[in-house]
Design a protein around this motif. Structure first.
Motif, short mmCIF file in Angstrom:
data_model
loop_
_atom_site.label_atom_id
_atom_site.label_comp_id
_atom_site.label_asym_id
_atom_site.label_seq_id
_atom_site.Cartn_x
_atom_site.Cartn_y
_atom_site.Cartn_z
N PRO A 74 -11.83 13.70 -42.95
CA PRO A 74 -11.92 12.48 -42.14
C PRO A 74 -11.58 12.77 -40.69
N THR A 92 -6.71 11.15 -35.83
CA THR A 92 -6.16 10.32 -34.78
C THR A 92 -5.59 11.22 -33.70
N ARG A 138 -7.78 9.76 -40.03
CA ARG A 138 -8.14 8.38 -39.71
C ARG A 138 -8.93 7.81 -40.88
N SER A 139 -8.43 6.72 -41.44
CA SER A 139 -9.07 6.12 -42.61
C SER A 139 -10.28 5.31 -42.20
N ALA A 140 -11.05 4.85 -43.20
CA ALA A 140 -12.21 4.01 -42.94
C ALA A 140 -11.74 2.60 -42.60
N ARG A 141 -12.70 1.71 -42.42
CA ARG A 141 -12.36 0.33 -42.08
C ARG A 141 -11.49 -0.28 -43.17
N SER A 142 -10.44 -0.96 -42.75
CA SER A 142 -9.55 -1.59 -43.71
C SER A 142 -8.78 -2.70 -43.01
N ALA A 160 -5.90 -1.95 -40.60
CA ALA A 160 -6.14 -1.72 -39.18
C ALA A 160 -5.81 -2.96 -38.35
N ALA A 203 -7.19 1.50 -33.28
CA ALA A 203 -7.22 0.72 -34.52
C ALA A 203 -8.43 -0.21 -34.57
N TRP A 204 -8.91 -0.64 -33.40
CA TRP A 204 -10.03 -1.58 -33.41
C TRP A 204 -11.29 -0.97 -34.02
N ARG A 205 -11.40 0.38 -33.97
CA ARG A 205 -12.57 1.04 -34.56
C ARG A 205 -12.57 0.93 -36.08
N ARG A 206 -11.42 0.70 -36.67
CA ARG A 206 -11.32 0.63 -38.13
C ARG A 206 -11.20 -0.79 -38.65
#
Length: 518
Positions: A51, A54, A60-64, A67, A469-472
């Protein structure tokens, strides 16, 4: 050796924990279980499914939905670090303004208070005549009757050289003795006016008013974000108990103890702080203008009092310098004291009790206005238009007929100024101002306690929470959130501009850091 504090993941209201001595550490704490290790089935480091990383090197995890919490942590951090100075100044100046009634009595007691002599005061016309004999300059702009039996009558004079201020003459209602005069603004004494300007604009005029609007615009953001973060904690049984939310954790040490004090105090103060933010915005420069538009669109303004005399013609533009005095007064000549007496008598007969403000008409075609001015709950704000030549009430507006929005705005302003509930209102405002000061101090102390402690990486304060964080964020949050933020920026322009400024600085700082790393 522990990792540096600024490399720890940011996943809580104050994402780092602390050792008993207050220094940052990544050791597991009793707040919850330690972080789980890597899964045996996870891809090998550097593999094709690795992944994104950061800034601190963490995956960095996927959308969740987590975030959303990370974004709130960062927003709350910047609101606290960058806006807290404005909030601190507003709290301290507001605390000083809260006690202006007592300060006025201390400084201007000779003008404001008298000893009650007899049961009935002298006729109002006699009191006004005494004031005009002592101070003949200007014209009589209004007369304010005493709020209490031990208060003086106030004869307000319009003097050209004072611009938007007035000269107020204080008269003993029982003896007609003139007790003195003060230069006032909207009925406020010089001391109250000075403290009011200090709180609103730091004596810097319209430019200075930006400070108070920044404070009011961001206060509710910091409060709401802090509440969500504190109430949404997921670690430990304490987070799920009422005591854990409302009271600080006395067993904690270091930054965790400071955080619990900061957050618990914020919960207790939240309602008062949100009230001050909302009411302060209603008469700010830019958000207040937007609020005025809302009142216009919702027909939420106070009903207008019709001051036109029935059958009277509007005066010609070319007024005679020595127009003949009529029963309703006139534009340029000073009104007769007897007409003030007649207007007051008609208003009393119409049921207007308590302290009232009597204002002469603007011209011969207009009526006198008598308005109740009782700001203490239950308030009285009825107004009547009086034809003093006949003693008739030509128009009337009642407080009960005001729209709900107008009532809420009016009462909110009085509560914000500390006059709605008398001394109780003052005590509550003082407690909120002192509490906000403590919360700000604890917030900065947390920032200092979270600083890196390794000798080779000294720092004055802790690192900001992770950016990006807004990207996720989940797509529904982005789809609904972006228009909501845009609408909020229109309604609260100072909030929108400063938020955009924060984002620009944040993007530039991130780009510079990536360039240095490369």
């Amino acid at each position: 050796m522990s990792r540096r504090t600024d490399e720890l993941p940011q996943n809580d209201h104050d994402p780092t924990d602390a050792a008993p001595d207050g220094r940052a550490t990544d050791e597991p704490t009793t707040d919850g279980p330690p972080a789980a290790g890597p899964s045996p089935d996870a891809p090998a480091p550097g593999g094709p499914d690795r992944p994104a990383k950061t800034e601190s090197g963490q995956p960095r995890s996927a959308r969740s939905w987590e975030a959303v919490r990370h974004l709130l942590v960062r927003l709350h951090f910047y609101a606290g670090v960058l806006v807290a100075p404005f909030l601190l100044v507003a709290a301290l100046t507001g605390l000083a303004y809260t006690f202006t009634p007592q300060l006025d009595q201390l400084v201007y007691g000779d003008q404001l208070r008298v000893e009650k002599v007899g049961d009935e005061p002298l006729p109002l016309a006699e009191q006004i005549a005494a004031a005009r004999a002592a101070y003949p300059e200007g014209t009589t702009a209004s007369v304010i009757t005493p709020p209490d039996p031990e208060d003086t009558t106030r004869v307000v004079l319009s003097v050209p050289e004072l611009d938007d201020k007035q000269r107020t003459v204080f008269v003993d209602p029982y003896t007609a003795e003139v007790r003195g005069e003060l230069t006032t603004w909207s009925g406020s004494t010089p001391l109250t006016t000075w403290l009011d300007d200090l709180h609103r604009n730091l004596h810097l005029g319209d430019t200075g008013r930006l400070y108070s609007e920044v404070a009011a615009s961001w206060l509710w953001v910091a409060v709401a974000g802090g509440l969500v973060l504190w109430l949404g904690r997921s670690r430990g049984r304490r987070a799920r108990s009422a005591r854990g939310v409302l009271l600080p954790d006395r067993a904690a040490r270091g930054v965790r103890r400071t955080r619990s004090r900061h957050a618990a105090a914020g919960v207790w103060l939240a309602l008062g702080l949100l009230f001050l933010s909302a009411t302060g915005l209603t008469w700010s420069n830019y958000a207040g203008e937007r609020f005025g538009r809302l009142l216009d669109a919702a027909n939420g303004n106070a009903p207008a009092l019709d001051t036109a005399l029935p059958g009277a013609e509007a005066p010609a533009e070319d007024h005679s310098e020595h127009a003949e005095h009529g029963g309703s007064g006139q534009a340029k000549a000073d009104a007769y004291p007897a007409d003030f007496e007649a207007a007051l008598a008609a208003a009393r007969d119409a049921g207007l009790g308590g302290t009232v403000v009597i204002t002469p008409p603007a011209d011969a075609a207009s009526a006198w206005v008598v308005a109740q001015n009782d700001n203490v709950w239950p308030v009285h704000y009825d107004r009547v238009a009086v034809d003093t030549s006949s003693g008739e009430i030509t128009s009337r507006t009642r407080w009960a007929d005001h729209p709900v929005l107008n009532k809420l705005s009016k009462l909110g302003v009085q509560g914000h100024m500390g006059v709605l509930f008398g001394v109780v209102n003052q005590i509550v405002l003082a407690a909120v101002a002192i509490g906000l000061t403590a919360v700000i101090v604890w917030g900065y102390r947390m920032w200092w306690q979270r600083r890196p402690t390794r000798a080779d990486r000294p720092a004055l304060a802790g690192k900001a929470p992770e950016r990006g964080a807004w990207r996720r964020l989940p797509l529904p949050v982005l789809i609904l959130g972006i228009p909501a933020v845009a609408a909020l920026g229109w309604a609260l322009p100072v909030l929108g501009v400063t938020l955009a400024g924060f984002l620009v600085v944040d993007v530039v700082a991130g780009a510079l850091r990536r360039r240095r790393s490369a």
